[in-house]
Design a protein around this motif. Structure first.
Motif, PDB file in Angstrom:
ATOM      1  N   GLN A 134      -2.851   3.555  -2.752  1.00 48.82           N
ATOM      2  CA  GLN A 134      -1.490   3.034  -2.667  1.00 48.82           C
ATOM      3  C   GLN A 134      -0.418   4.113  -2.716  1.00 48.82           C
ATOM      4  OE1 GLN A 134      -1.500  -0.623  -4.934  1.00 48.82           O
ATOM      5  NE2 GLN A 134       0.205  -1.457  -3.759  1.00 48.82           N
ATOM      6  N   GLN A 142      -2.482  -2.574  -0.533  1.00 47.89           N
ATOM      7  CA  GLN A 142      -2.902  -2.830  -1.908  1.00 47.89           C
ATOM      8  C   GLN A 142      -4.365  -3.165  -2.119  1.00 47.89           C
ATOM      9  OE1 GLN A 142      -0.201  -4.657  -4.544  1.00 47.89           O
ATOM     10  NE2 GLN A 142      -1.761  -5.281  -6.005  1.00 47.89           N
ATOM     11  N   ALA A 202       5.088  -0.940  -4.122  1.00 44.40           N
ATOM     12  CA  ALA A 202       4.149  -2.038  -4.317  1.00 44.40           C
ATOM     13  C   ALA A 202       4.828  -3.275  -4.883  1.00 44.40           C
ATOM     14  CB  ALA A 202       3.014  -1.599  -5.236  1.00 44.40           C
TER      15      ALA A 202
END
Length: 360
Positions: free
Chosen positions: A113, A119, A157
């Motif tokens: 990541q 992910q 993320a």
């Protein structure tokens, strides 16, 4: 560790539920024997996002859940140590998971990541960490040291960035973006090392530990094919002309272990990635600067993006996570027993570059 968050029962329950949702489709059984092959087609044949499917990010592990999970595992596992190597732009701790039983052992680093919208490799790394604490991996860490950076770009993320994500496709708790909070691609910052995430990575991982191998885990688009079939992923060794020949050889051996572990399965189909020579990219820059043998692994499909053709339907999640676990498991075992030294790299000469499928 520098910081410890309070562990909450609710968070633990949520993590267990999410990881079960993500992994059950792939029947992920990690053991000393090869993984069980699901009785379905390859990952590459999984559904793409077509505008009619909801891509729900609520099933993905959040940063806080990951942090809680790692702290819980550290408390449970004798050989695991958790280190904070720095902070992201938004102040999130960057974690390094360590299994270092003998400093003289060869060491492999897994990096996930760098791009926040990629992910599923992180989900696979977390599952692998859990299994490293079980009897199923007994004795493996006696012969190899393992380092894992499970989420280098937590701000991307979590979609906690300083630019708009209104055109991103996914729904749920958050959107996920390739870039860090300031819109920078961390995988183009491995020479200048200006961003706090890449700076921390180099100062507190690359320069601190004696690393022999690294696999940089990413995701690519959904429309790449090899020999007429959509791929489940693609791999590539360092291609800069400045790489040392021995580093290049061992990089190709690392790739051979991965290819043999994945492509032999009914659900795996790998192509050769078309990558550049720039040393700003970790695959190239790290191989040259530190003399580390590196491999890029690009899994099929992303968790979120503004381009529909980059996002993969969630029915393939379990298989892509399984592909990550298989990769980590196979390479760790090959380094631990030194069978990697006998890996046949001749397949690289005939492995086709993946091509973009222009139509279905």
């Amino acid at each position: 560790m520098k910081k410890m968050n309070v562990t909450k029962t609710a968070n633990k329950t949520m993590i267990r539920k999410k990881m079960m949702t993500l992994t059950i489709a792939g029947a992920m059984v990690l053991s000393a024997s090869p993984f069980m092959s699901p009785a379905v087609g390859a990952v590459g044949n999984g559904p793409v996002y077509g505008g009619n499917e909801t891509i729900n990010t609520s099933i993905l592990t959040t940063y806080d859940e990951m942090a809680d999970f790692l702290q819980t595992q550290e408390a449970k596992q004798k050989n695991m140590e958790l280190e904070v190597i720095g902070q992201s732009i938004k102040g999130r701790d960057l974690y390094l998971v360590k299994y270092v039983t003998n400093p003289e052992n060869p060491t492999i680093l897994f990096l996930t990541q760098q791009h926040g919208n990629e992910q599923l490799t992180t989900e696979g790394a977390l599952e692998f960490i859990k299994h490293l604490g079980t009897g199923k991996m007994k004795g493996v860490t006696d012969g190899v040291n393992i380092l894992i950076v499970p989420m280098l770009n937590p701000d991307g993320a979590m979609g906690d960035v300083n630019f708009s994500l209104d055109d991103y496709i996914a729904k749920g708790e958050r959107n996920l973006t390739r870039y860090n909070a300031d819109g920078i691609d961390l995988n183009r910052d491995h020479i200048t090392k200006i961003q706090p995430e890449t700076k921390a990575f180099h100062e507190n991982v690359m320069k601190k530990y004696d690393i022999d191998y690294m696999i940089d885990l990413h995701h690519q688009g959904t429309q790449s094919e090899r020999d007429g079939e959509l791929v489940s992923g693609s791999i590539l060794y360092p291609t800069t002309p400045n790489v040392d020949p021995d580093v290049l050889l061992k990089s190709k051996q690392l790739g051979a272990v991965v290819f043999d572990a994945i492509d032999s399965k009914g659900w795996g189909h790998l192509g050769k990635y078309r990558g550049g020579n720039a040393e700003t990219i970790s695959r190239n820059g790290i191989a040259v600067e530190y003399g580390i043998s590196t491999l890029l692994f690009e899994m099929r499909g992303m968790s979120d993006h503004s381009y529909e053709s980059y996002v993969l339907g969630q029915k393939s999640n379990g298989y892509l996570i399984k592909q990550t676990i298989t990769t980590l498991d196979a390479t760790v075992r090959a380094i631990a027993d030194d069978s990697i030294a006998d890996a046949d790299i001749s397949f690289w000469d005939t492995l086709s570059y993946q091509e973009n499928r222009t139509s279905e």
